[in-house]
Design an enzyme around this catalytic site. Structure first.
Site, PDB file in Angstrom:
ATOM      1  N   GLN A 172      -8.871   4.929 -40.357  1.00 12.95           N
ATOM      2  CA  GLN A 172      -9.655   3.743 -41.009  1.00 12.95           C
ATOM      3  C   GLN A 172     -10.361   2.989 -39.673  1.00 12.95           C
ATOM      4  O   GLN A 172     -10.046   1.710 -39.491  1.00 12.95           O
ATOM      5  CB  GLN A 172      -8.770   2.956 -41.924  1.00 12.95           C
ATOM      6  CG  GLN A 172      -9.430   1.563 -42.555  1.00 12.95           C
ATOM      7  CD  GLN A 172     -10.406   2.210 -43.717  1.00 12.95           C
ATOM      8  OE1 GLN A 172     -10.792   3.285 -43.826  1.00 12.95           O
ATOM      9  NE2 GLN A 172     -10.954   1.091 -44.317  1.00 12.95           N
ATOM     10  N   HIS A 208      -7.238   6.062 -43.941  1.00 13.59           N
ATOM     11  CA  HIS A 208      -8.076   7.107 -44.387  1.00 13.59           C
ATOM     12  C   HIS A 208      -9.312   6.709 -44.534  1.00 13.59           C
ATOM     13  O   HIS A 208      -9.676   5.758 -45.311  1.00 13.59           O
ATOM     14  CB  HIS A 208      -7.595   8.093 -45.425  1.00 13.59           C
ATOM     15  CG  HIS A 208      -8.224   9.309 -45.638  1.00 13.59           C
ATOM     16  ND1 HIS A 208      -8.336  10.153 -46.658  1.00 13.59           N
ATOM     17  CD2 HIS A 208      -9.180   9.935 -44.811  1.00 13.59           C
ATOM     18  CE1 HIS A 208      -9.117  11.101 -46.683  1.00 13.59           C
ATOM     19  NE2 HIS A 208      -9.787  11.182 -45.486  1.00 13.59           N
ATOM     20  N   LEU A 209     -10.368   6.915 -43.641  1.00 14.64           N
ATOM     21  CA  LEU A 209     -11.470   6.172 -43.561  1.00 14.64           C
ATOM     22  C   LEU A 209     -12.479   6.162 -45.078  1.00 14.64           C
ATOM     23  O   LEU A 209     -12.728   7.214 -45.838  1.00 14.64           O
ATOM     24  CB  LEU A 209     -12.411   6.949 -42.578  1.00 14.64           C
ATOM     25  CG  LEU A 209     -13.979   6.464 -42.479  1.00 14.64           C
ATOM     26  CD1 LEU A 209     -13.804   4.805 -42.124  1.00 14.64           C
ATOM     27  CD2 LEU A 209     -15.013   7.192 -41.585  1.00 14.64           C
ATOM     28  N   HIS A 210     -12.649   4.736 -45.524  1.00 10.86           N
ATOM     29  CA  HIS A 210     -13.211   4.555 -46.573  1.00 10.86           C
ATOM     30  C   HIS A 210     -13.656   3.064 -46.780  1.00 10.86           C
ATOM     31  O   HIS A 210     -13.399   2.366 -46.097  1.00 10.86           O
ATOM     32  CB  HIS A 210     -12.097   4.486 -47.800  1.00 10.86           C
ATOM     33  CG  HIS A 210     -11.093   3.496 -47.737  1.00 10.86           C
ATOM     34  ND1 HIS A 210     -10.066   3.418 -47.020  1.00 10.86           N
ATOM     35  CD2 HIS A 210     -10.891   2.442 -48.566  1.00 10.86           C
ATOM     36  CE1 HIS A 210      -9.144   2.524 -47.021  1.00 10.86           C
ATOM     37  NE2 HIS A 210      -9.796   1.844 -48.100  1.00 10.86           N
ATOM     38  N   LEU A 211     -14.788   2.909 -47.563  1.00 10.96           N
ATOM     39  CA  LEU A 211     -15.327   1.663 -47.909  1.00 10.96           C
ATOM     40  C   LEU A 211     -15.166   1.320 -49.514  1.00 10.96           C
ATOM     41  O   LEU A 211     -15.186   2.345 -50.204  1.00 10.96           O
ATOM     42  CB  LEU A 211     -16.746   1.749 -47.363  1.00 10.96           C
ATOM     43  CG  LEU A 211     -17.305   1.819 -45.913  1.00 10.96           C
ATOM     44  CD1 LEU A 211     -17.446   3.331 -45.689  1.00 10.96           C
ATOM     45  CD2 LEU A 211     -18.390   1.047 -45.528  1.00 10.96           C
TER      46      LEU A 211
END
Length: 353
Positions: free
Chosen positions: A148, A185-188
């Site tokens: 993230q 975990h990379l998210h927007l």
């Protein structure tokens, strides 16, 4: 993740001017709203989200308070976070482990490639514990298992989804690790909120003209970038330069992307929104697993949207009482530090650009 429907777009799909009260919906809005509603009706969410009880707190800031009790009860337990730079852990929950039915579509830009030579792609999935109507997660390149930490692709896709919507109430945001992110975990986050926010028109002072970097004057202290597109490279790179510095120094941060007025126009009353504002708030980190029943200040709260998880807090909230909650001292301290007004004399604008 398995294959899903593909939503392709080009710069010609960007909506240049949106207006509150305008019922028009773009192709993106139709796809997101219809897919999200279908999955709500089939029971894929942890709770049924009806129209949320909402009130505007009296006062000049116009905070939007909403009561969402079920989110505090039914939400997945947040992961324990120990560092802004924490590595991705495949053993923990991540968005490669979701039910395939939670996938709405994959955003795919046909305009140009990004750094690694491939097309810009981003999975759009439902947030099974929604804050508001249309609450979804934008997950760039999920199979690459990014932690993230913001990347140029993530920032670009966040701005582009706002530009794809004809609804000025569609917003996108990001919580870093230590800034109340729940999953590494990379998210927007993206969602609709049918109310104006003061952050769209609050005045700002120009700090660095060549990077279009502004400092907010009368809202939670932070940094503002403004763009009208379609060329977003300058804005994306400037935002990432700033957030990279914050990550390197293990400083938590929140980001919010919304339609907004040009910074030079103070207290703009027009319903028209011709550009996009990207706001970054540095803050002191909050490590460990967050308490879901608490009033945690993250991207929504800093932008003036206040989701409450219990009736008493919602009913008794006032602008004066929330002043130190919505503008936490930790955020002010870190912003002052980054702008060079403490003994450390750390000035992000000068040292980064």
């Amino acid at each position: 993740m398995n294959d899903c429907a593909i939503f392709t777009y080009t710069n010609s799909d960007f909506i240049n001017d949106v207006c509150f009260g305008n019922p028009n919906r773009s192709r993106f809005d139709v796809a997101l709203r219809s897919g999200w509603t279908e999955r709500m009706n089939t029971g894929l969410f942890r709770y049924q989200l009806d129209d949320l009880e909402t009130r505007i707190l009296p006062g000049p800031s116009g905070y939007i308070a909403q009561l969402n009790i079920m989110r505090g009860i039914e939400r997945r337990k947040p992961q324990e976070i120990l560092s802004v730079r924490q590595d991705f852990d495949p053993k923990q929950f991540n968005f490669n482990k979701i039910n395939i039915k939670e996938l709405l579509f994959e955003l795919q830009c046909e305009e140009k490639c990004h750094q690694n030579g491939s097309k810009r792609k981003c999975k759009v999935i439902i947030n099974v514990s929604p804050l508001e109507f249309g609450h979804c997660l934008l997950v760039p390149e999920p199979d690459r298992c990014h932690p993230q930490i913001l990347t140029p692709l993530a920032v670009q896709m966040g701005i582009e989804t706002v530009l794809l919507s004809a609804d000025p109430g569609f917003r996108v945001g990001f919580n870093s690790l230590g800034g109340f992110a729940s999953v590494n975990h990379l998210h927007l986050h993206g969602y609709y909120l049918k109310h104006r926010l003061r952050i769209e028109s609050s005045p700002a002072e120009l700090i660095l003209p060549k990077k279009h970097l502004y400092g907010l004057l009368d809202f939670p202290a932070g940094y503002l970038f403004y763009t009208q597109g379609p060329n977003l490279d300058l804005t994306v790179n400037a935002v990432c330069n700033l957030t990279d510095i914050l990550v390197d120094r293990n400083i938590a941060h929140n980001l919010f992307i919304t339609r907004g007025c040009p910074p030079q126009r103070e207290h703009e009353q027009s319903p028209s929104r011709i550009g996009v504002r990207v706001i970054v708030w540095p803050r002191l980190s909050c490590f460990g697993a967050k308490e879901e029943s608490a009033f945690n200040v993250a991207l929504c709260e800093l932008a003036g949207h206040l989701p409450f998880k219990n009736r008493e807090d919602y009913d008794t909230a006032t602008e004066d009482g929330l002043g130190e909650v919505n503008i936490p001292p930790t955020c002010r301290i870190e912003t002052a530090r980054l702008r060079g007004s403490n003994p450390d004399n750390v000035n992000v604008a000068e040292n980064t650009y």
